[in-house]
Write a protein that holds these residues in place. Structure first.
Motif, PDB file in Angstrom:
ATOM      1  N   SER A  99       0.818  -1.232   0.000  1.00  9.92           N
ATOM      2  CA  SER A  99       0.000   0.000   0.000  1.00  9.92           C
ATOM      3  C   SER A  99       0.834   1.256   0.000  1.00  9.92           C
ATOM      4  N   GLY A 100       1.993   1.141   0.498  1.00  9.42           N
ATOM      5  CA  GLY A 100       2.805   2.352   0.592  1.00  9.42           C
ATOM      6  C   GLY A 100       2.546   3.095   1.876  1.00  9.42           C
ATOM      7  N   PHE A 101       1.603   2.613   2.644  1.00  7.03           N
ATOM      8  CA  PHE A 101       1.395   3.285   3.935  1.00  7.03           C
ATOM      9  C   PHE A 101       2.476   2.886   4.889  1.00  7.03           C
ATOM     10  N   LYS A 102       2.675   3.756   5.849  1.00  8.57           N
ATOM     11  CA  LYS A 102       3.585   3.380   6.922  1.00  8.57           C
ATOM     12  C   LYS A 102       2.805   2.524   7.918  1.00  8.57           C
ATOM     13  N   ASN A 103       3.515   1.718   8.668  1.00  5.86           N
ATOM     14  CA  ASN A 103       2.845   0.775   9.560  1.00  5.86           C
ATOM     15  C   ASN A 103       1.953   1.460  10.560  1.00  5.86           C
ATOM     16  N   GLU A 104       2.478   2.505  11.191  1.00 12.33           N
ATOM     17  CA  GLU A 104       1.646   3.200  12.212  1.00 12.33           C
ATOM     18  C   GLU A 104       0.365   3.706  11.567  1.00 12.33           C
ATOM     19  N   GLU A 105       0.516   4.226  10.411  1.00 14.73           N
ATOM     20  CA  GLU A 105      -0.642   4.763   9.715  1.00 14.73           C
ATOM     21  C   GLU A 105      -1.684   3.705   9.453  1.00 14.73           C
ATOM     22  N   ILE A 106      -1.222   2.508   9.049  1.00 14.07           N
ATOM     23  CA  ILE A 106      -2.156   1.441   8.694  1.00 14.07           C
ATOM     24  C   ILE A 106      -3.038   1.098   9.873  1.00 14.07           C
ATOM     25  N   ASP A 107      -2.425   0.982  11.035  1.00 14.24           N
ATOM     26  CA  ASP A 107      -3.216   0.590  12.201  1.00 14.24           C
ATOM     27  C   ASP A 107      -4.256   1.631  12.533  1.00 14.24           C
ATOM     28  N   ILE A 108      -3.793   2.905  12.420  1.00 18.42           N
ATOM     29  CA  ILE A 108      -4.734   3.992  12.719  1.00 18.42           C
ATOM     30  C   ILE A 108      -5.865   4.009  11.703  1.00 18.42           C
ATOM     31  N   ALA A 109      -5.477   3.804  10.485  1.00 24.06           N
ATOM     32  CA  ALA A 109      -6.490   3.804   9.429  1.00 24.06           C
ATOM     33  C   ALA A 109      -7.485   2.688   9.631  1.00 24.06           C
ATOM     34  N   ILE A 110      -6.947   1.456   9.959  1.00 22.39           N
ATOM     35  CA  ILE A 110      -7.836   0.318  10.175  1.00 22.39           C
ATOM     36  C   ILE A 110      -8.784   0.630  11.320  1.00 22.39           C
ATOM     37  N   GLY A 111      -8.178   1.223  12.385  1.00 24.49           N
ATOM     38  CA  GLY A 111      -9.016   1.511  13.533  1.00 24.49           C
ATOM     39  C   GLY A 111     -10.192   2.412  13.173  1.00 24.49           C
ATOM     40  N   TRP A 112      -9.845   3.499  12.433  1.00 30.56           N
ATOM     41  CA  TRP A 112     -10.910   4.441  12.041  1.00 30.56           C
ATOM     42  C   TRP A 112     -11.914   3.804  11.083  1.00 30.56           C
TER      43      TRP A 112
END
Lengths: 504, 563
Positions: A99-112
């Motif tokens: 995806s090109g996302f950073k790991n921290e971002e992915i978790d936050i995104a999934i959460g939201w």
């Protein structure tokens, strides 16, 4: 009317349409500085023309993360977008790798995303799988982001739905920054509205009303500078009648109103009509080169139109003919009578009139005739001048009528207070009279002369009724009225005098 | 209008009563002699007599004569009579018939002369010579000391160099030719007889020259001084009646100074009467009807009243019936030609200011001529267009009318006796007058817009006066931007207001700029000119700005104007 400062006026005028504006709005509208607006508003408030309120206003704007999300969109939106591209399903591993996302971002995104119900997370064969069925509509928080892209927004302007979105955004760090501000509002009172209506306060001062000001309506907002009544202006020289001519015009009107008809005749005249028919002997001093202008060429005119009359006049001169007179007793020369001259007396016109077929009996005639005499032109002499004269004829005219006519002229034309008659002499009249008129402030002035035409004059012309001949010295009268003592002024070449002479 | 000088005391003595000295009261008296006080300094009184045909009033004796009658010191006819024949003859040479045909003489004996009388006599002689004698041409007077003369007298001719004598107040003898050439009187009056081969001369028996008529007396015989007691009066001239009248006046004036009148016989070789006794001082008789007097004067005088007034005027009454008075006219009244002359005297004696003036009740309608009405309309429009009206002389010079307007000279009405070089002809167009006007006003504010409506005169063979007057309008506009557009706009406006259609056509006119001048045409008639004035002309008049103008014939316009 209270004198308003120009700042006050501008503020009042700015408030006229909306009635209530913030100080910031006023600044934008009037382009006056905030400080000046504040000051002027206080003045206006003290006069009850406006009321000022203060309100604390809360603003929200985008923080640094918020700015970023404007570019990229919310992370959960990007996540779902990726999943949908992978046919609605992707593993966690794939997500982190592709995806090109950073790991921290992915978790936050999934959460939201999970919170918003945009995806399902479950385990399949020991791997974490994410599934999303469709793109979801724009959320309220995204809408708030959009809104805030245009800058800070008043918190109270947000609708409940947007407030919800805002709150969502607030749970993320650095997306929303809140601030407070004291807003001041200026409201036009009723009194203020009344004052605005009345304002013609200067915004700009002009010295001249122009068509543009009128047509644009700006005449309402400019002040026309007060006119200095003492300022010098250009002199206007109007078109104007020549004063001496105007005087003669008035004189003519008076004569016409007394029942006189105007006579006309030529300037170049036959000696016969100017002198001979008037019983002036051919060697009379008044016919000499010192007193009459002779035409150089041709010397003689044509007397053929006067045929019989010439014969009778000749006889009258030589021996009186049938008139009962002894005549002058000399030999009359017809050639001499045909000499051409410049008319030396207006009485020549009277002779023409007596001879004319259109003669009215009874009749009253006048003329203002230009006449000529060889003379130097100086303060009291002219070589050409106007003579006002005429005749009155009728069956029962008498010497008393002659006096009556002169008296009437003196009163009507010279506005005389008193008149006196004295015997006078003309070669062609007998009895002859001279009139002197007295006018308060002017003294005695010789005003005119008259006489009854001698029978040696009238009979050869075929006239058998008495003819009164009269003449007036109006040039002197004009000079008195116009207060001039130089007769040349009648024909003045002085434009300044003409321009400045008041109408007499 | 002769002015008579007299010593106040002399006048009083002659009149015989004390006279008022205030000018007003004196004028009231002089009313009777058609006179007015011109000046009164010390003893010297100057009276202006209005009547150019009453030589009997041209001296103090004549004035006194009339005043005596008017005041009532005496009344009725003053009769003068010839005392006796002097037995003197005057023989006339036949050659004088074509030169200076007539002579009449009288002798006055025992005349009382003094300085005043002599001066008055000289003045009378002068006035008679000038006016009544038509500058000595018709009649001229000579006065001589009769005691120095030996009769008979010969009125004869001499060749210009044949005779010489000492002229009055000169130092030495001069021949007739010299007198004509050098003496002031010769130069002044020589034209009357100078062209003849023989010149008139009056001599006595001893061939002494009395005078060279009409030029001058001899100093020896023709000088009148205080101690002269007997005066010979001689009059020569061309019209006999005139001579007789002149002789009468002078003789009576000397008779009033105590002289007795003696007659002289004149023998003529030509003419109807070969023997004439002069002077002729018989009164003449005329019939006057009181009804005629009343008809002329508008009075209702009774016959007796008319007779009384006649006596007061110095007439005699030979007979009087109800409507007929036979009047004796005194010989001094040489002016009486018609009974209307006597009527005037009745009116004067009755008192002009005692007659009640009456405005004639005639039903007449007054009017101004159509031409005048039209001219005034034109003037009104021009004033409305902002023009200043000017009035200029109609006399001008060819230099102004042509040379200064850059035109070739063409004939105009010129006078043969101009008094100055400034006024020698009548103008044939108006524009030069306006240019002259502008030339006098270069220091005045511009713009200057001037106009004149006036008469011009041109030649016309068809008319009895060989000329034709034309009424014209001309105007000029001067300022730094004056041009054809502006003047054309003015012309347009004028014609619009007069309701006349016109058109312009290119033309040449040297006063105007080539290509910037046009004829004004109304129908097919040329009615005027319009254009910009040529700078050569502008400079000629010492002007400095462009000038545009037009000149229109108003008589043509009048015919076309729709009222």
């Amino acid at each position: 009317m209270v004198e308003l400062h120009s700042l006050e006026v501008k503020i009042l005028q700015a408030l006229k349409s909306e009635r209530r504006l913030s100080i910031d709005d006023l600044e934008e509208k009037t382009k006056i500085s905030i400080d000046s607006i504040s000051r002027a508003s206080l003045w206006l408030a003290s006069k009850n023309l406006v009321s000022i309120e203060e309100r604390e206003e809360r603003y929200v704007r985008l923080g640094s993360e918020g700015e970023r999300f404007l570019e990229t969109g919310l992370p959960e939106r990007a996540l779902v977008g990726f999943i949908l591209k992978a046919e609605g399903k992707t593993s966690y591993d794939q997500l982190t790798r592709l995806s090109g996302f950073k790991n921290e971002e992915i978790d936050i995104a999934i959460g939201w995303a999970k919170k918003k119900g945009w995806l399902r997370v479950f385990k399949e064969r020991g791997k974490t799988v994410l599934e999303s069925k469709k793109p979801f509509e724009v959320g309220s928080d995204e809408r708030v982001l959009e809104l805030l892209s245009g800058g800070p927004v008043l918190l109270r302007n947000l609708s409940p739905a947007l407030l919800e979105g805002l709150n969502l955004l607030k749970r993320r760090p650095d997306v929303i920054v809140s601030s407070r501000k004291i807003e001041r509002f200026v409201t036009l009172t009723d009194k203020g509205l009344g004052a605005v209506e009345k304002i013609r306060a200067p915004v700009k001062e002009v010295s001249q009303l122009t068509p543009e000001l009128i047509q644009s309506g700006d005449w309402r907002v400019v002040k026309l500078r007060k006119y200095d009544l003492t300022a010098p202006v250009l002199r206007i020289w109007p078109g104007k009648k020549q004063p001496y001519r105007r005087f003669l015009d008035v004189l003519k009107e008076r004569l016409v109103s007394l029942g006189f008809k105007e006579m006309e005749g030529p300037l170049v005249e036959l000696m016969f009509l100017n002198c001979d028919a008037l019983f002036m002997p051919q060697d009379h001093p008044a016919r000499e080169i010192h007193d009459i202008y002779f035409v150089k060429a041709p010397l003689h005119g044509d007397l053929s139109a006067y045929g019989q009359i010439v014969k009778k006049v000749k006889a009258a001169h030589e021996n009186g003919w049938k008139t009962g007179s002894s005549g002058w007793g000399y030999e009359f020369s017809v050639l001499e009578a045909s000499r051409l001259i410049l008319r030396s007396q207006g009485t020549a016109l009277s002779v023409r009139t007596l001879i004319s077929k259109d003669l009215d009996i009874p009749g009253k005639y006048f003329s203002i005739a230009r006449c000529y005499r060889p003379d130097v032109v100086d303060k009291s002499h002219l070589t050409e001048f106007n003579q006002v004269e005429g005749i009155i004829l009728g069956k029962e005219l008498t010497f008393r009528n002659l006096l009556g006519v002169l008296e009437k002229f003196a009163v009507e034309i010279a506005e005389a207070d008193k008149v006196v008659f004295r015997p006078d002499y003309f070669p062609f009249t007998e009895p002859s009279v001279e009139l002197s008129a007295y006018k308060e402030g002017y003294g005695w002035v010789e005003f005119g002369g008259a006489g009854i035409f001698r029978p040696e004059v009238t009979l050869p012309l075929g006239i058998s009724v008495p003819v009164i001949a009269w003449g007036l010295g109006v040039d002197r009268l004009f000079m008195m009225k116009a207060e001039i003592d130089d007769i040349r002024t009648l024909f003045t070449q002085d434009l300044e005098w003409l321009r400045k002479k008041r109408i007499v | 209008m002769p002015t008579i000088e007299a010593s106040f005391g002399d006048l009083e003595r002659l009149v015989g009563v004390k006279l008022p000295k205030e000018a007003g009261k004196l004028d009231d008296l002089l009313y009777y002699v058609k006179g007015q006080v011109e000046s009164f300094e010390g003893e010297m009184l100057k009276v202006e007599i209005k009547d150019g045909n009453r030589p009997d009033l041209w001296n103090v004796e004549g004035i006194a004569r009339c005043l005596r009658l008017a005041i009532g010191v005496e009344g009725g006819l003053r009769s003068y009579a010839i005392e006796d024949s002097s037995k003197i003859k005057v023989l006339v040479d036949s050659r004088l018939e074509k030169i200076r045909p007539y002579i009449a003489c009288s002798i006055l004996k025992n005349v009382k002369l003094d300085d005043d009388v002599i001066r008055g006599l000289m003045h009378l002689q002068d006035k008679l010579d000038q006016t009544y004698g038509r500058n000595r041409r018709r009649a001229s007077i000579g006065l001589y000391n009769f005691d120095l003369i030996e009769p008979p007298l010969r009125y004869t001719v001499a060749r210009p160099t044949e005779v010489s004598f000492v002229p009055l107040d000169a130092a030495e003898e001069m021949t007739l030719e010299e007198i004509l050439r050098k003496h002031p009187k010769g130069l002044q009056y020589g034209g009357i007889i100078g062209k003849h081969r023989y010149l008139p001369i009056l001599m006595d028996k001893k061939n002494r020259v009395l005078s060279f008529p009409p030029i001058i007396n001899s100093n020896d015989l023709g000088k009148i001084t205080e101690n002269v007691e007997n005066v010979l009066v001689e009059v020569t001239g061309t019209i006999f009646q005139n001579l007789l009248n002149t002789l009468t006046i002078v003789s009576l004036s000397l008779a009033d100074r105590g002289g007795q009148i003696y007659s002289v016989e004149v023998d003529y070789p030509y003419g109807k009467e070969k023997r004439v006794i002069t002077p002729k001082i018989e009164s003449k008789l005329m019939v006057l009807r009181p009804s005629y007097v009343n008809e002329v004067l508008g009075l209702n005088l009774k016959t007796e009243t008319v007779a009384e007034l006649l006596k007061k005027a110095g007439y005699g009454i030979a007979g009087s019936r109800r409507d007929e008075i036979t009047v004796i006219v005194p010989c001094s009244r040489i002016d009486i030609m018609h009974s209307v002359d006597i009527v005037e005297d009745v009116a004067i004696m009755f008192g002009y200011n005692s007659i009640k003036p009456e405005w004639p009740r005639l039903a007449t309608v007054g009017s101004v001529s159509e031409r005048e009405v039209f001219s005034n309309l034109v003037r009104e429009v021009m004033v409305g267009l902002g023009f200043q009206e000017v009035l200029c002389f109609s006399m001008s010079t060819p230099q102004i009318l042509f040379d200064m307007m850059n035109l070739e000279r063409s004939p105009v009405i010129e006078v043969s006796n101009p008094r100055t070089l400034t006024y020698t002809c009548l103008r044939n167009w108006l524009m030069p007058s306006l240019m002259e006007f502008l030339g006098h006003n270069t220091h005045m504010e511009y713009p200057q817009k001037v106009f004149e409506v006036g008469e011009c005169v041109v030649f016309d063979e068809k008319n009895e006066t060989k000329s034709q007057e034309i009424r014209k309008l001309a105007c000029l506009i001067v300022h730094s931007n004056s041009n054809f557009s502006e003047i054309k706009a003015t012309l347009d406006s004028l014609f619009l207001n007069l309701g006349i259609e016109y058109r312009l056509e290119e033309t040449d006119h040297r006063s105007f700029i080539d290509g910037r001048v046009a004829k004004v045409l109304i129908g097919n008639r040329e009615a005027g000119i319009v254009g910009e004035i040529d700078p050569a002309v502008i400079q000629e008049w010492k002007l400095r700005n462009p000038i545009a103008g037009f000149e229109i014939n108003l008589d043509i316009l009048l015919q076309k104007a729709k009222f």
